[in-house]
Structures are given as structure tokens and as C-alpha cells.
Design an enzyme around this catalytic site. Structure first.
Site, short mmCIF file in Angstrom:
data_model
loop_
_atom_site.label_atom_id
_atom_site.label_comp_id
_atom_site.label_asym_id
_atom_site.label_seq_id
_atom_site.Cartn_x
_atom_site.Cartn_y
_atom_site.Cartn_z
CD GLU A 60 53.14 49.01 39.41
OE1 GLU A 60 52.45 48.12 39.95
OE2 GLU A 60 52.70 50.14 39.14
CE LYS A 127 50.67 48.02 43.28
NZ LYS A 127 50.40 48.20 41.83
CB CYS A 163 51.77 51.84 41.68
SG CYS A 163 50.76 52.79 40.49
CB SER A 189 50.27 56.40 37.67
OG SER A 189 49.10 57.13 37.90
N GLY A 306 35.78 66.08 5.85
CA GLY A 306 35.45 67.49 5.92
C GLY A 306 34.75 67.85 7.21
CG ASN A 386 23.70 51.72 8.83
OD1 ASN A 386 24.07 52.80 9.28
ND2 ASN A 386 22.83 50.95 9.46
CD GLU A 415 30.28 60.59 16.05
OE1 GLU A 415 30.00 61.59 15.35
OE2 GLU A 415 31.25 59.85 15.82
#
Length: 556
Positions: A60, A127, A163, A189, A306, A386, A415
């Protein structure tokens, strides 16, 4: 695949009684119409000259790459596409080409598939089913087609679909009414976990509905946060898989359709299905490789702490680019455990990458000295934690500026979801390899990678995770256990469960409310986060777009 070894008489008989279709599973570059054109021409020549194929099927929007996004709105798009189509008509002989491209008709832009045969564009299909969910927004650009059609090649009536069309009964039903004998489905896809099985189920259903085999070709490669996994599929009229192309690589594969019996035969063995860990790992490798290569970075640099996240990120980077293009930096502080320094250096030696250690103590102390007058009378808190992360971010970005290397960040989905990261600190960089990978899956990926060859010290996998921004700090001091957290996040982020619905699954109400509050509160961070490869059905970024300023409250 080697050239045919058939004798001339055998070759003539085979070619007369069969339609050989070559599937071009290629890694296109979005926006590079001339380059994509050359890739298509090279694939067509190989399919014709080495494999004696009658038809080459591309994916596509092959000419523009997928997704071209607002490049589709550029005024010169029409001129560039028409020029490329004319060149294909001028240069291609001896093989029929089916490919996707955007094209204007009567002032409207369509997601088109076309058939080029002996210098002529003999058939086009627009399409019909335009996806407008998850990462897709095709209705922003395209007008939906309304009709199917067929073309004939060697006496075979062939229909096209693109698709999303194959996920709905309507377009296939139209082709059935027209007596189609073979359906070609052009795809872009992208991968998410479980996608291969879903594709096979849908293709089986559609083949059975129309009573015709389907050849499904998918593109391969990384495009920003999307990764296309290839894995092109062929099913017979009964919906049984006949062939599966390799995942996560380019390939040119052939299938033969017997024109008398309608049976399909693959010209090469199918590729095996990958485990979840193997597939996700290859998504990450492909995403890194193509983002670096297509954006012309000379290499990458990352902080190697680490810990498990940076360890997996480093392994992925080496597998994507080779050790000579990867630099890792340990940036210790007074709270950094000696085992972290030892493990980082050990992994760097194991992977064969460039390694250096730069202490952030002098930088941190200098910042604190300058900030001291402003901090008088205020107790230490996350500000100081921080600041450590931001010192590290400054160092990595300086190395990036000086060398041109891309900074890889290492935050995982768990996180990123709850904001357990520092803006302009560990979030500083250009590409987050683990952005859509939950923490529990990070550990599984580490074990998977070590099952191939040693890449991550075992102690890194076994020790409790810690940001090491305070004495004896552990992630679980401020977050729920990752098994519990990841399940809550999956329900809330990926499945849109409400707080009440999650609690009804057996989770503690206070924990659920806290996690959801953290997810909602940290939308502002995610808006400023680097992109990363998508592996789930709902990643942060293109998939999940929530307002930063909102009066919505979690509950029902």
C-alpha cells in the site's frame, strides 16, 4: 531465491498453466518517491528475470511510503506521483506490476492501487474502507472509493483490495459477485502483539466468503514509532495458509496459481511464527535501525546505569547498528552502587561498545552551590533527585551535539505512564527504545536476548530495580509491584477500563486511584517525551491522545 532450473520445455508448460505472483516485501522510505521507485523497478526486474514471475505485487502507498501524513497535502504531490507512474510505464516490460500510490481524480485524493502492464495503466482501484482509529487517520487525507473491479491476466480474473478493505465483508462481497478468482491485498499493516494471528483469521474468513485465494503483501520497516513487520501471507480459497513470508526483513517470494484447478503452491518454505519476546525484540531492533539509518545519524549514545532498562536498550542498539556505532556512558553519583558501575563496564565489554565514565558529582555540586540562596529554608525533596538526572541529560546531549550521535533514552512504558522519569533528565534524547514496553516485559526481553548469546550480566536482571537517586532507593518504594502496576496500566491505558471496572477485577481501590491519577497527571510529560517503537494496540503518542488540561475525574 535462485533462478529457475527448469528446462525450456518444462518452463514453457509451467508458465502457460500457472500464474506466478511475486510478493515484494520492501522497506520503503516515506517521502522518497524517486528512491521508492527505484526499489520497485529493481524488484520487478528480479521477479521477472530470476523468478520468471508474471506479476509483482507491492504494498500500500508503495510510491510514497506509509504513512506519508501531511506530505499528502503538499501541492507538488500530484506532479511527483504522476512523474513516477509515467516512468514505471516507460521502463517496465515483461511483467505486470501492482502497486499502491496516492492519486487525484476529479480534484479528490484517493488511496489507490494500480495495475501497469506493458506500458499501460490498465486498471485502478480506490480503497473503500479508510481506517480512522488507533494510529490511522486516513479520512484526514483521502476520499473513500465505492466500487470494486477486476482485471484479467492469463485468463485469470483478479480483484484488488487495500489493507483495511480485507477486514470488512463489503469489498470482498463485491468481488465475489464479479466472479473473482484471485484477490490481491496491498498492505501497510504495523505490528502490535497478536497481530499475526488476527491477520490470519481475517484472511481465512474473507477467502471462505468469496471462495477465492488471497495474496496479502505487507511492507517492512520502521517509520518513526510504527514498525511494519512484513509477514506477508497467502491463503487458499478454503482459508488455509499456503505461505507466510519472513517477519522483520525484506523479501521477494513467489506463489504459483494453477489456472486449471485454482490451487496455490508456494515456491519456497514458509517462515516460522515468532514468540512474543522474539517478535517484540525484532520490533525494537528494526525501529532503532531504521530511525537511525533513515535520519542519517552516524550512531547512538546512551547512559548505561547498570540497570535493566539501559542494559536492554544497549543490547538492542548493538543488534541494530553494530557495536562500532554505539557509545555508552556511565555517569555515577554518590548514591550509585559499586555493583552498578561494575555491571555497566562488564556489559560494555561484553557488547564491545565504546565506554566511558563521567562523574556528575562536580556538576551537581556546582548547580547546588548556585541554587543555594534560592533553596534556603526549604527541605531536600525530589528537586535534588531530578537535578541528578538533569546533569546526566546535559552530558548526553552535549556528546550528541559534538558527535552527531542520537541519544537513546531508556524509559519503559510503566515509567512513562506514571511519570517515573525526569523532564530534561532521563527523558532528554531523540528515541525511547522501550517507550511501549512494560517493565515486566523488559525482564522477559533481557532473558530472551541472553538466550541467543550473552549480552546482559545476570546480576542486572536479578537485582531489584532502582533509580539510585537517593540512598538505598528502590522503585517499589514509590510504585506498586510491577506485576500489579503493569496489569492496572494495561486495563486503563490499553483497554480503557474505568477505575471502578479495574477495582472490580480485584485490585486495591487506593492503589488503582493512585495509579490512574499518576497516569492522568503526567500527560504533560508524555507530550514532551521522545518517540519510540509501538508494540501494543495502544501506545502513548499516535494512539492515545488525552488533553493535558482537563477536569475529567477518574471513576465510572
Amino acid at each position: 531465491m535462485a533462478p529457475s532450473s527448469l528446462s525450456p520445455d518444462e518452463h514453457f508448460q509451467v508458465m502457460t498453466n500457472t500464474l506466478r505472483v511475486a510478493m515484494a516485501q520492501l522497506n520503503f522510505m516515506v517521502g522518497d518517491i524517486p528512491g521508492n521507485l527505484q526499489r520497485i523497478l529493481a524488484a520487478a526486474a528480479e521477479a521477472r528475470d530470476q523468478h520468471q514471475a508474471d506479476l509483482l505485487l507491492c504494498s500500500e502507498l508503495a510510491l510514497t511510503g506509509y504513512p506519508p501524513e501531511d506530505l499528502l497535502l503538499r501541492p507538488s504531490l500530484e506532479t511527483r506521483v504522476e512523474k513516477a507512474l509515467q516512468q514505471l510505464k516507460d521502463e517496465l516490460r515483461g511483467i505486470t506490476l501492482v502497486l499502491g500510490y496516492p492519486r487525484y481524480q476529479a480534484g479528490r485524493l484517493y488511496n489507490m492501487a494500480g495495475v501497469i502492464h506493458e506500458g499501460e495503466l490498465i486498471f485502478e482501484y480506490a480503497k473503500q474502507c479508510l481506517p480512522n482509529f488507533q494510529v490511522f487517520d486516513e479520512k484526514r487525507y483521502f476520499v473513500a472509493g465505492s466500487q470494486s473491479g477486476t482485471f484479467n491476466l492469463k485468463g485469470c480474473r483478479i480483484g484488488l483490495s487495500i489493507c483495511e478493505d480485507i477486514w470488512h465483508s463489503g469489498p470482498v462481497g463485491q468481488l465475489k459477485d464479479q466472479g473473482v478468482e484471485l484477490i490481491l491485498n496491498l498492505n501497510a499493516s504495523p505490528f502490535h502483539a497478536g497481530k499475526t494471528g488476527l491477520r490470519q483469521q481475517v484472511l481465512a474468513q474473507r477467502a471462505q466468503e468469496c471462495g477465492a485465494p488471497i495474496i496479502y503483501v505487507n511492507q517492512f520497516g520502521g517509520q518513526d514509532e510504527l514498525v511494519f513487520d512484513g509477514g506477508s501471507i497467502v491463503v487458499n480459497a478454503q482459508g488455509t495458509p499456503v505461505f507466510t513470508a519472513p517477519h522483520f526483513c525484506e523479501s521477494l517470494d513467489c506463489v504459483d496459481l494453477c489456472l486449471e484447478s485454482g490451487t496455490l503452491t508456494a515456491c519456497q518454505p514458509s517462515s516460522p511464527e515468532l514468540s512474543l519476546e522474539a517478535a517484540v525484540y525484532q520490533v525494537l531492533v528494526t525501529g532503532v535501525r531504521d530511525y537511525v539509518e533513515k535520519n542519517r545519524f552516524p550512531g547512538v549514545v546512551l547512559g548505561l546505569s547498570g540497570g535493566i532498562d539501559s542494559a536492554v536498550t544497549a543490547a538492542v542498539a548493538v543488534d541494530a547498528l553494530g557495536p562500532e556505532r554505539v557509545e555508552v556512558v556511565m555517569m555515577p553519583f554518590r548514591y550509585t552502587a559499586s555493583m552498578s558501575i561494575e555491571d555497566a563496564e562488564a556489559q560494555a565489554q561484553l557488547l564491545g561498545v565504546r565506554y566511558q565514565a563521567i562523574s556528575i558529582e562536580p556538576l551537581y555540586d556546582s548547580f547546588m552551590q548556585q541554587l543555594a540562596p534560592s533553596f534556603v529554608g526549604r527541605q531536600p525533596d525530589t528537586t535534588e533527585e531530578n537535578l541528578q538526572a538533569r546533569c546526566r541529560g546535559v552530558l548526553l546531549m552535549a556528546l550528541s551535539n559534538k558527535t552527531g550521535a542520537l541519544v537513546l533514552t531508556t524509559g519503559n512504558k510503566s515509567e512513562v505512564a506514571v511519570g517515573y522519569s525526569t523532564l530534561y533528565g532521563d527523558m532528554a534524547g531523540g528515541f525511547d527504545v522501550l517507550k511501549d514496553v512494560p517493565k515486566t516485559l523488559v525482564y522477559r526481553l533481557a532473558n530472551y536476548r541472553n538466550s541467543l548469546s550473552a549480552a546482559i550480566p545476570q546480576r542486572v536482571i536479578d537485582r531489584p530495580p532502582s533509580a539510585e537517586l537517593a540512598p538505598d532507593q528502590k522503585d517499589q518504594d514509590s510504585l506498586p509491584d510491577y506485576d500489579e502496576l503493569d496489569r492496572i496500566l494495561e486495563l486503563y491505558v490499553e483497554q480503557d477500563y474505568s477505575a471502578h471496572a479495574i477495582i472490580a477485577e480485584g485490585f486495591d481501590a487506593d492503589v488503582v486511584q493512585r495509579v490512574i491519577r499518576l497516569v492522568d497527571l503526567n500527560e504533560y510529560k508524555r507530550r514532551q517525551a521522545p518517540i519510540g517503537p509501538r508494540i501494543t494496540q495502544r501506545g502513548f503518542g499516535r494512539d492515545r491522545r488525552y488533553p493535558i488540561t482537563s477536569g475529567w475525574r477518574a471513576g465510572e
